[in-house]
Design a protein around this motif. Structure first.
Motif, PDB file in Angstrom:
ATOM      1  N   ILE A   1       0.843  -1.200   0.000  1.00 22.55           N
ATOM      2  CA  ILE A   1       0.000   0.000   0.000  1.00 22.55           C
ATOM      3  C   ILE A   1       0.878   1.250   0.000  1.00 22.55           C
ATOM      4  CG2 ILE A   1      -1.660   1.340   1.383  1.00 22.55           C
ATOM      5  CD1 ILE A   1      -2.859  -1.360   2.276  1.00 22.55           C
ATOM      6  N   ALA A   2       1.934   1.253   0.782  1.00 18.40           N
ATOM      7  CA  ALA A   2       2.848   2.388   0.845  1.00 18.40           C
ATOM      8  C   ALA A   2       3.524   2.612  -0.519  1.00 18.40           C
ATOM      9  CB  ALA A   2       3.896   2.177   1.923  1.00 18.40           C
ATOM     10  N   ALA A   3       3.913   1.533  -1.170  1.00 17.20           N
ATOM     11  CA  ALA A   3       4.559   1.634  -2.480  1.00 17.20           C
ATOM     12  C   ALA A   3       3.594   2.200  -3.512  1.00 17.20           C
ATOM     13  CB  ALA A   3       5.091   0.276  -2.923  1.00 17.20           C
ATOM     14  N   VAL A   4       2.339   1.765  -3.510  1.00 15.61           N
ATOM     15  CA  VAL A   4       1.347   2.260  -4.461  1.00 15.61           C
ATOM     16  C   VAL A   4       1.060   3.740  -4.211  1.00 15.61           C
ATOM     17  CG1 VAL A   4      -1.072   2.050  -5.169  1.00 15.61           C
ATOM     18  CG2 VAL A   4       0.316   0.005  -4.898  1.00 15.61           C
TER      19      VAL A   4
ATOM     20  N   LEU B   1       1.928   9.407  -5.785  1.00 18.97           N
ATOM     21  CA  LEU B   1       2.410  10.757  -5.510  1.00 18.97           C
ATOM     22  C   LEU B   1       3.495  11.186  -6.517  1.00 18.97           C
ATOM     23  CD1 LEU B   1       2.551  10.741  -1.593  1.00 18.97           C
ATOM     24  CD2 LEU B   1       0.935  11.974  -3.059  1.00 18.97           C
ATOM     25  N   LEU B   2       4.380  10.268  -6.869  1.00 17.57           N
ATOM     26  CA  LEU B   2       5.403  10.581  -7.860  1.00 17.57           C
ATOM     27  C   LEU B   2       4.777  10.882  -9.225  1.00 17.57           C
ATOM     28  CD1 LEU B   2       8.266   8.060  -7.012  1.00 17.57           C
ATOM     29  CD2 LEU B   2       8.315  10.535  -6.800  1.00 17.57           C
TER      30      LEU B   2
END
Length: 177
Positions: free
Chosen positions: A5-8, A13-14
């Motif tokens: 979830i953090a990676a997605v 955001l990027l």
């Protein structure tokens, strides 16, 4: 699962940051295109002097040789060069200017900006051209609407004949030879 979830979220955001930066670049490019179009509309696209067809405003200057110059001094086509000491493109262009001026006799004018090294430029140019240097050079730079150095133009009785810069030196040199 929390790492996924953090990676997605980080990837999202990027992507959002990339989108915002791309939008800024596109806006800047559009603004730049508008500026270039405005310059074309006002005739500021030629060389670094007033555009061809421009009449010279009234001015008065004294050459290093002691002669007086004004906008009425240009009765025949005259090669005019503006140089600034310490400018590498100016240094590279002077031999070509001298050759073109020597091939044409006395119808050449060299204007040297007041800076350190001015005397060396005057020494190289005075044998083939009328030279205006020092504070008098600013008068001519203003009259010819110089926007950068080196600036070359061809001037006649009606004002600026050609303002295409270095190409004028080569063309005048070929015509006079």
């Amino acid at each position: 699962m929390p790492y996924l979830i953090a990676a997605v979220v980080l990837l999202g955001l990027l992507c959002l940051l990339n989108l915002v930066l791309t939008y800024g670049v596109v806006r800047r490019l559009r603004r730049h295109s508008e500026i270039l179009a405005a310059r074309e509309d006002t005739g500021q696209t030629g060389g670094s002097t007033a555009p061809a067809g421009t009449e010279l405003p009234p001015f008065s200057a004294v050459s290093v040789q002691g002669g007086e110059l004004s906008e009425r001094s240009f009765t025949a086509p005259t090669l005019v060069g503006f140089f600034s000491p310490g400018c590498p493109p100016c240094e590279a262009l002077i031999p070509r200017f001298v050759a073109a001026a020597a091939a044409g006799g006395s119808s050449a004018l060299a204007v040297v900006e007041e800076e350190e090294g001015m005397e060396a430029y005057v020494g190289r140019l005075r044998s083939v051209a009328t030279v205006v240097a020092g504070p008098q050079a600013r008068v001519l730079a203003k009259a010819f609407a110089v926007r950068g150095y080196p600036a070359i133009c061809l001037v006649g009785a009606g004002g600026v004949i050609a303002d295409t810069g270095v190409a004028v030196v080569d063309r005048v040199g070929a015509i006079r030879s």
